[in-house]
Design an enzyme around this catalytic site. Structure first.
Site, PDB file in Angstrom:
ATOM      1  N   GLY A 174     -15.269  27.433  33.221  1.00 48.19           N
ATOM      2  CA  GLY A 174     -15.643  28.273  34.287  1.00 48.19           C
ATOM      3  C   GLY A 174     -14.965  28.743  35.430  1.00 48.19           C
TER       4      GLY A 174
ATOM      5  N   GLY B  26     -15.539  29.810  40.277  1.00 50.72           N
ATOM      6  CA  GLY B  26     -14.337  30.125  39.654  1.00 50.72           C
ATOM      7  C   GLY B  26     -13.083  29.539  40.128  1.00 50.72           C
TER       8      GLY B  26
ATOM      9  N   ARG C  99      -1.701  24.609  34.175  1.00 52.72           N
ATOM     10  CA  ARG C  99      -1.770  23.457  33.443  1.00 52.72           C
ATOM     11  C   ARG C  99      -1.185  23.572  32.198  1.00 52.72           C
ATOM     12  NH1 ARG C  99      -7.456  20.215  33.137  1.00 52.72           N
ATOM     13  NH2 ARG C  99      -8.037  21.980  31.774  1.00 52.72           N
TER      14      ARG C  99
ATOM     15  N   ARG D 114     -11.571  20.477  22.927  1.00 48.65           N
ATOM     16  CA  ARG D 114     -12.326  19.204  23.251  1.00 48.65           C
ATOM     17  C   ARG D 114     -13.394  18.728  22.532  1.00 48.65           C
ATOM     18  NH1 ARG D 114     -12.022  20.228  29.113  1.00 48.65           N
ATOM     19  NH2 ARG D 114     -10.735  22.101  29.475  1.00 48.65           N
TER      20      ARG D 114
ATOM     21  N   ASP E  23     -16.824  16.778  27.274  1.00 47.99           N
ATOM     22  CA  ASP E  23     -15.978  18.142  27.496  1.00 47.99           C
ATOM     23  C   ASP E  23     -14.797  17.840  28.219  1.00 47.99           C
ATOM     24  OD1 ASP E  23     -18.280  17.618  29.179  1.00 47.99           O
ATOM     25  OD2 ASP E  23     -17.052  18.973  30.569  1.00 47.99           O
TER      26      ASP E  23
END
Ligand code: AMP
Ligand code: MG
Length: 492
Positions: free
Chosen positions: A90, A124, A174, A181, A250
């Site tokens: 998201g 977001g 990242r 996941r 998740d």
């Protein structure tokens, strides 16, 4: 000169329902706060070019590098035990994948780069505080030698995000072995899309468990592999006092990396029931619950894989249960072996577990600092005159004296010299962890005063957690009573 990202994207080639194609939303005035230069080099990127204004625009999502195929990944997940059939990225966008210098495929993802079809009511975006926290803690975990996603860069966007107040907006770049996941499997399983589950499993085998492809029953072997890595990972967390804080399915990576640093924390005083996260009201994700929760999450993964294990559902369940049955043994073995190393026992004898258990008991009863007790125990192993520093961790120091006597009797049966023992213990007992009060101070200086010197210094210290670094000795100290952080927030 333009920054070149040697992308080789594979996830974006999976079926269209695996993701949504969406570009980052440009921001007003990107400014690079931090570039992880060694990691850039490891990824085959030019750190000097990433530090140019163009580089900052890319790292802020204002400009797309050539070869990027930006997508938001679809996933579902159990959040605090409740199933949500659609979550997804998201506020994160996968730019693409790069094969690093060691030949490992790495995701390059922007976090906080604008809304996606999975944003629901969110904006977001990410605030500066959580971006700095993830940067610090993920890089600290890497230096502690614990599998983790990494942080390539932090930029501020020049825009504000509205949380309880207006805060500086930021984007984290990242880097992960992948962002698949447990919840990614759940997304397809919940829709009865067995072809999707199989395609995802094949992708994951190829990417993270290549040996499994040769097994007689690859999907069984995949589940075994994920179980083994999670057992090892959670054992490593416990051994350094790490509390993830939001172990939802998740937030459980299939590759076995620590992922999604939110209200995570390292504990100061040893307390198995310790919780910091403000949203974990029931203590579901307390320090000592983490192994149990990891198994719960793996059980959700196993449920998704059932149709791949056998056409006969009862057989599939039986086989899955058999594989999940390994978790406890694998976790206990890794945890017990790690604890033995922490107290300087490098051979195994009857009674070791009881000896260690009684130290942990005394630490809990006496509010001993988890990190310092073990670190200073290493010095006491060299020379009993250092006992005073360990005793000082215990509310009632005599609780240590009694234990120390038993410990020394046991050490007498070990082959190492005291010098060898001290250095072996120091190699597993960090002097420096990202203490919550230090992290909070870094975030306050950056957010309130645009001052990043404390951030830089903390990163410097945490890059060598197992070295004494006498010039930074104060960073090893637990918080003073008025510095104690009682709660951490995800701040999303
Ligand atoms: P997390 O708590 O970070 O694991 O996020 C849980 C879910 O909420 C994920 O699907 C995130 O993408 C989504 N999410 C968290 N923060 C935001 C945000 N600011 N905007 C949109 N989605 C978000
Ligand atoms: Mg998450």
């Amino acid at each position: 000169m333009t920054v070149h990202f040697p992308f080789q994207n594979s996830y974006a080639a999976l079926p269209a329902n695996f993701f949504a194609r969406v570009a980052p939303t440009p921001v007003a005035a990107p400014r690079l706060i931090k570039l992880n230069r060694p990691l850039a080099v490891q990824l085959g990127l030019d750190p000097d070019l990433l530090e140019t204004p163009e580089g900052a625009e890319i790292l802020a999502g204002k400009r797309l590098p050539e070869g990027a195929d930006p997508i938001a990944m679809a996933y579902a997940g159990h959040q605090f035990g409740h199933f949500v059939p659609q979550l997804g990225d998201g506020r994160a966008i996968l730019l693409g994948e790069i094969i690093d210098r060691d030949g490992v495929r790495r995701d390059i993802q922007l976090k906080g780069s604008g809304p996606t079809p999975f944003s629901r009511r969110g904006d977001g975006r990410a605030a500066l505080g959580p971006v700095l926290r993830e940067y610090i803690v993920s890089e600290a975990m890497f230096a502690l030698d614990i599998p983790t996603t990494r942080s390539l860069a932090a930029v501020i966007t020049g825009e504000h995000v509205i949380r309880e107040t207006a805060l500086p907006g930021a984007v984290l770049t990242r880097v992960a072995a992948s962002h698949v996941r447990v919840g990614t499997f759940q997304f397809f399983a919940a829709r009865g899309d067995t072809d999707g589950v199989r395609a995802l499993a094949d992708h994951v085998i190829n990417r993270h468990y290549p040996d499994v492809a040769k097994a007689d029953r690859p999907y069984h072997a995949l589940l075994e592999g994920v179980v083994a890595r999670q057992a090892e990972l959670v054992a490593r967390w416990l051994l350094v006092g790490f509390i993830h804080g939001v172990m939802n399915t998740d937030n459980t990576s299939i590759s076995g990396e620590t992922i999604d640093y939110g209200p995570c924390a390292f504990m100061d005083d040893y307390n198995p029931a310790q919780v910091y996260s403000s949203i974990d009201e029931m203590g579901r994700y307390a320090y000592g619950n983490q192994p149990r929760i990891a198994l719960w999450n793996l059980t959700r993964l196993a449920e998704c894989l059932l149709p791949l294990l056998s056409d006969d559902q009862e057989k599939a369940i039986e086989q899955a249960q058999f594989i999940l049955g390994d978790f406890s043994e694998k976790f206990s073995a890794a945890y017990a072996a790690g604890l033995r190393r922490k107290v300087g026992l490098f051979t195994e004898r009857d009674g070791d577990e009881a000896l260690i258990e009684s130290l942990l008991d005394a630490m809990a009863k006496n509010h001993a600092d988890f990190t310092l007790t073990f670190r200073r125990l290493g010095d006491a192993a060299l020379d009993a005159s250092a006992d005073e520093n360990v005793r000082a961790q215990f509310m009632d120091p005599t609780a240590f004296d009694e234990w120390a006597k038993r410990w020394r009797d046991r050490l007498a049966l070990e082959p190492q010299t005291p010098v060898e023992r001290q250095s072996a213990m120091h190699a597993v007992n960090p002097a420096f962890i990202p203490r919550n009060h230090r992290v909070e101070a870094v975030i306050a200086a950056a957010t309130n005063d645009d001052d990043y010197a404390p951030f830089e210094e903390l990163l410097t210290v945490l890059a060598k957690p197992y070295d004494d670094q006498p010039q930074y000795a104060a960073y090893a100290d637990p918080p003073l009573p008025d510095q104690r952080v009682l709660q951490t927030f995800c701040g999303t």
